[in-house]
Design a protein around this motif. Structure first.
Motif, PDB file in Angstrom:
ATOM      1  N   GLY A 213      58.997  24.304  66.236  1.00 40.07           N
ATOM      2  CA  GLY A 213      58.441  24.907  67.436  1.00 40.07           C
ATOM      3  C   GLY A 213      57.958  26.328  67.229  1.00 40.07           C
ATOM      4  N   VAL A 214      56.745  26.601  67.705  1.00 33.82           N
ATOM      5  CA  VAL A 214      56.183  27.950  67.744  1.00 33.82           C
ATOM      6  C   VAL A 214      56.207  28.398  69.202  1.00 33.82           C
ATOM      7  N   ALA A 215      56.863  29.503  69.466  1.00 34.62           N
ATOM      8  CA  ALA A 215      57.032  29.958  70.850  1.00 34.62           C
ATOM      9  C   ALA A 215      55.691  30.064  71.554  1.00 34.62           C
ATOM     10  N   ARG A 216      55.614  29.467  72.726  1.00 35.48           N
ATOM     11  CA  ARG A 216      54.382  29.492  73.515  1.00 35.48           C
ATOM     12  C   ARG A 216      54.521  30.512  74.632  1.00 35.48           C
ATOM     13  N   ARG A 217      53.594  31.461  74.656  1.00 34.93           N
ATOM     14  CA  ARG A 217      53.523  32.437  75.733  1.00 34.93           C
ATOM     15  C   ARG A 217      52.414  32.021  76.686  1.00 34.93           C
ATOM     16  N   HIS A 218      52.308  32.742  77.800  1.00 36.32           N
ATOM     17  CA  HIS A 218      51.303  32.362  78.785  1.00 36.32           C
ATOM     18  C   HIS A 218      49.883  32.575  78.259  1.00 36.32           C
ATOM     19  N   ASP A 219      49.705  33.492  77.302  1.00 36.91           N
ATOM     20  CA  ASP A 219      48.375  33.763  76.755  1.00 36.91           C
ATOM     21  C   ASP A 219      48.149  33.106  75.399  1.00 36.91           C
ATOM     22  N   GLY A 220      48.962  32.089  75.081  1.00 35.13           N
ATOM     23  CA  GLY A 220      48.773  31.368  73.836  1.00 35.13           C
ATOM     24  C   GLY A 220      50.004  31.405  72.950  1.00 35.13           C
ATOM     25  N   PRO A 221      49.898  30.864  71.732  1.00 34.58           N
ATOM     26  CA  PRO A 221      51.041  30.876  70.822  1.00 34.58           C
ATOM     27  C   PRO A 221      51.462  32.302  70.484  1.00 34.58           C
ATOM     28  N   ASP A 222      52.757  32.498  70.287  1.00 34.70           N
ATOM     29  CA  ASP A 222      53.280  33.782  69.816  1.00 34.70           C
ATOM     30  C   ASP A 222      52.869  33.923  68.350  1.00 34.70           C
ATOM     31  N   PHE A 239      49.667  21.772  65.771  1.00 30.73           N
ATOM     32  CA  PHE A 239      49.135  21.156  66.980  1.00 30.73           C
ATOM     33  C   PHE A 239      49.295  22.135  68.141  1.00 30.73           C
ATOM     34  N   THR A 240      48.217  22.383  68.867  1.00 24.28           N
ATOM     35  CA  THR A 240      48.293  23.319  69.990  1.00 24.28           C
ATOM     36  C   THR A 240      47.314  22.903  71.085  1.00 24.28           C
ATOM     37  N   GLN A 241      47.601  23.310  72.303  1.00 20.92           N
ATOM     38  CA  GLN A 241      46.678  23.121  73.428  1.00 20.92           C
ATOM     39  C   GLN A 241      46.333  24.499  73.943  1.00 20.92           C
ATOM     40  N   SER A 242      45.120  24.939  73.696  1.00 21.76           N
ATOM     41  CA  SER A 242      44.743  26.317  73.983  1.00 21.76           C
ATOM     42  C   SER A 242      44.633  26.596  75.472  1.00 21.76           C
ATOM     43  N   LEU A 243      44.027  25.663  76.226  1.00 22.64           N
ATOM     44  CA  LEU A 243      43.666  25.919  77.624  1.00 22.64           C
ATOM     45  C   LEU A 243      44.417  24.987  78.569  1.00 22.64           C
ATOM     46  N   ALA A 244      44.770  25.509  79.748  1.00 24.54           N
ATOM     47  CA  ALA A 244      45.489  24.725  80.762  1.00 24.54           C
ATOM     48  C   ALA A 244      46.661  23.999  80.120  1.00 24.54           C
ATOM     49  N   HIS A 245      47.457  24.765  79.401  1.00 26.36           N
ATOM     50  CA  HIS A 245      48.498  24.238  78.517  1.00 26.36           C
ATOM     51  C   HIS A 245      49.490  23.340  79.255  1.00 26.36           C
ATOM     52  N   ASN A 246      49.788  22.228  78.626  1.00 28.06           N
ATOM     53  CA  ASN A 246      50.827  21.316  79.085  1.00 28.06           C
ATOM     54  C   ASN A 246      52.082  21.566  78.242  1.00 28.06           C
ATOM     55  N   PRO A 247      53.153  22.157  78.827  1.00 31.49           N
ATOM     56  CA  PRO A 247      53.488  22.132  80.251  1.00 31.49           C
ATOM     57  C   PRO A 247      53.362  23.457  81.000  1.00 31.49           C
ATOM     58  N   THR A 248      53.035  24.578  80.357  1.00 22.98           N
ATOM     59  CA  THR A 248      53.211  25.880  81.019  1.00 22.98           C
ATOM     60  C   THR A 248      52.052  26.279  81.923  1.00 22.98           C
ATOM     61  N   ARG A 385      50.300  32.295  87.159  1.00 24.40           N
ATOM     62  CA  ARG A 385      49.214  31.431  87.592  1.00 24.40           C
ATOM     63  C   ARG A 385      48.390  30.924  86.411  1.00 24.40           C
ATOM     64  N   PRO A 386      47.877  29.682  86.526  1.00 26.89           N
ATOM     65  CA  PRO A 386      46.985  29.177  85.480  1.00 26.89           C
ATOM     66  C   PRO A 386      45.765  30.076  85.322  1.00 26.89           C
ATOM     67  N   ILE A 387      45.332  30.265  84.101  1.00 28.02           N
ATOM     68  CA  ILE A 387      44.146  31.075  83.825  1.00 28.02           C
ATOM     69  C   ILE A 387      42.947  30.138  83.713  1.00 28.02           C
ATOM     70  N   GLY A 388      42.098  30.135  84.739  1.00 31.20           N
ATOM     71  CA  GLY A 388      40.881  29.337  84.658  1.00 31.20           C
ATOM     72  C   GLY A 388      41.002  27.918  85.144  1.00 31.20           C
ATOM     73  N   GLY A 389      42.175  27.462  85.559  1.00 29.95           N
ATOM     74  CA  GLY A 389      42.302  26.102  86.075  1.00 29.95           C
ATOM     75  C   GLY A 389      43.428  25.347  85.398  1.00 29.95           C
ATOM     76  N   GLY A 390      43.469  24.049  85.640  1.00 27.02           N
ATOM     77  CA  GLY A 390      44.516  23.211  85.083  1.00 27.02           C
ATOM     78  C   GLY A 390      45.391  22.618  86.164  1.00 27.02           C
ATOM     79  N   PHE A 391      46.377  21.818  85.757  1.00 25.48           N
ATOM     80  CA  PHE A 391      47.198  21.055  86.697  1.00 25.48           C
ATOM     81  C   PHE A 391      48.667  21.453  86.697  1.00 25.48           C
ATOM     82  N   TYR A 392      49.069  22.459  85.900  1.00 26.09           N
ATOM     83  CA  TYR A 392      50.490  22.674  85.722  1.00 26.09           C
ATOM     84  C   TYR A 392      50.943  24.091  86.069  1.00 26.09           C
ATOM     85  N   LEU A 393      52.163  24.163  86.602  1.00 25.58           N
ATOM     86  CA  LEU A 393      52.906  25.402  86.769  1.00 25.58           C
ATOM     87  C   LEU A 393      54.224  25.249  86.022  1.00 25.58           C
ATOM     88  N   TRP A 394      54.770  26.373  85.595  1.00 25.93           N
ATOM     89  CA  TRP A 394      56.037  26.378  84.850  1.00 25.93           C
ATOM     90  C   TRP A 394      56.970  27.362  85.536  1.00 25.93           C
TER      91      TRP A 394
END
Length: 454
Positions: A213-222, A239-248, A385-394
């Motif tokens: 695991g690579v720590a995930r911050r709200h603005d991307g991977p640490d 493996f990473t999800q840059s935008l509207a990250h699942n789950p954060t 808050r999500p940056i730019g959209g997406g379906f998830y809150l953490w």
């Protein structure tokens, strides 16, 4: 006009879960039709239809002038019945619940509601078009006109892609399967977002790999954590999800994206960037594949999160050699993807139906996000808050809500939640929860959450 099936199923599943949990026992009278309709905020005809179906199934008994009574004992029944979520730490059961939809209140769901994806206009078009084409096998790479359209869409996102760099898949999960099967051996270390996409963690475990695991911050991977793990783990994939990250729900910034790619180059990492919500996010949002131009980034996309949930259509874009290797593996293992579905999606795009649908979907997601944020902040949560959209809150939870039995407690109330343990490589992550914005303001969920907070 008959009541919508989804609302009827909602009532039926709610009653079955209460019986299964023991909160409704044989011989007990159900709430009156009027009371139940008011409680759930639905029409009385919907409740009548649900009660009558349960009578037909032998679950309830109708007593004229008195009401409806429970007659079914779960332990004695040999027929189908609703089952509670298996375990808080079981990723397979979490995914199964998203498919089987046994719990009526769904803040933990990873998908938007069906009614968001299949509007009446789109359903009519799908019904008419689905089998208008021939039955020939698809080409090995996928439907050529759709691939050309996708290359154009990637160009709008700043990603230069030729047709020999893009292959169609059965959704993004299929693309991940191909990548793992081709490039990951048992015992390999693989870097992943933490918290991150839980089906990926299950796939890596099945392959005998070690998810690091690579720590995930709200603005991307640490980036510091990524550099340290890349240097010490021996991993060659991230493996990473840059935008509207699942789950954060967070999204990468340009500065973080540059740093991630610099680290990847220094440690010879192949980066797999999943972008499932690309079609409802800004074209100009930071994407690793745009900065890298598919040199060491494999870019994944899908229609499953933005179109009808039954579509399993996705794609992978990569350097020509990597794309060819993945497509050969796809042909060996799956022969081809669905020509029917890909032609249909192309027609939806070509005729403007998909663009209209996306506009409605963006508006729904934006409205639901605002409502969920307001409701959760009223309970005292700090929402990033999500940056730019997406379906998830953490949301971070107090320590006492880190109990593994929390998911069972929620299931007994008919509520599906997704706690942090399912998204982490750690066995003891800090208490937190992913919330789907479509359900974050649900009164039943909020009442349960308020009770747990004390």
């Amino acid at each position: 006009m008959p009541s919508p099936p989804l609302k009827i199923d909602f009532v039926i599943n709610s009653i079955l879960m209460q019986i299964q949990a023991g909160t409704l026992r044989p011989g007990e009278r159900l709430p009156s039709i009027r009371d139940e309709a008011q409680r759930l905020g639905i029409g009385k005809n919907t409740v009548v239809e649900a009660y009558l179906r349960l009578v037909g199934q032998g679950v309830l008994q109708a007593k004229p002038g008195s009401g409806y009574y429970v007659v079914w004992t779960p332990e004695a029944s040999s027929g189908p019945r609703a089952q509670p979520l298996a375990a808080a730490t079981d990723r397979v059961s979490l995914l199964s619940e998203q498919l089987d939809r046994r719990l009526p209140v769904r803040p933990g769901d990873g998908r938007p509601p069906t009614e968001w994806l299949e509007t009446s206009e789109l359903r009519r078009y799908l019904s008419y078009q689905r089998f208008q084409e021939g039955d020939a096998y698809n080409s090995s790479w996928g439907h050529a006109p759709l691939r050309a359209r996708l290359c154009g869409a990637l160009a709008e996102r700043g990603i230069s892609c030729r047709d020999d760099q893009l292959l169609m898949t059965h959704g993004a999960n299929h693309a991940m399967d191909l990548i793992i099967r081709r490039y990951v051996k048992p015992g390999d270390a693989v870097l992943v977002d933490d918290p991150g996409y839980y089906p990926l963690l299950a796939k890596l475990s099945l392959a005998g790999a070690e998810a690091v695991g690579v720590a995930r911050r709200h603005d991307g991977p640490d980036v510091a954590d990524l550099e340290a793990k890349a240097r010490t783990s021996g991993a060659r994939l991230f493996f990473t999800q840059s935008l509207a990250h699942n789950p954060t729900g967070g999204s990468i910034t340009f500065g973080t994206a540059y740093s991630v790619l610099r680290t990847a180059a220094e440690h010879d990492l192949l980066v797999i960037e999943d972008d499932p919500f690309a079609d409802i996010l800004p074209y100009t949002a930071p994407r690793l594949a745009a900065l890298d131009q598919l040199e060491r980034v494999i870019y994944l996309g899908t229609f499953s999160k933005t179109l009808a949930g039954s579509f399993r259509v996705g794609y992978a874009a990569a350097a020509p050699g990597l794309a060819s290797e993945l497509n050969e593996l796809k042909v060996i293992t799956a022969v081809s993807t669905s020509a029917h579905d890909e032609r249909l999606i192309f027609q939806l795009v070509e005729n403007g139906h998909y663009l209209k649908h996306l506009r409605r979907l963006r508006a729904r997601a934006s409205k639901a996000t605002a409502e969920s944020v307001e409701a959760l902040e009223a309970l005292g949560f700090t929402i990033r808050r999500p940056i730019g959209g997406g379906f998830y809150l953490w949301i971070d939870l107090p320590e006492h809500m880190g109990d593994p039995d929390l998911v069972h407690d929620a299931a007994r109330a008919g509520i599906f939640i997704a706690p942090a343990i399912n998204f982490s490589t750690s066995r003891d992550p800090a208490p937190a929860m992913r919330i789907n914005v479509a359900y974050g303001a649900d009164p039943q969920f909020l009442a349960w959450l308020r009770e747990k907070l004390g």
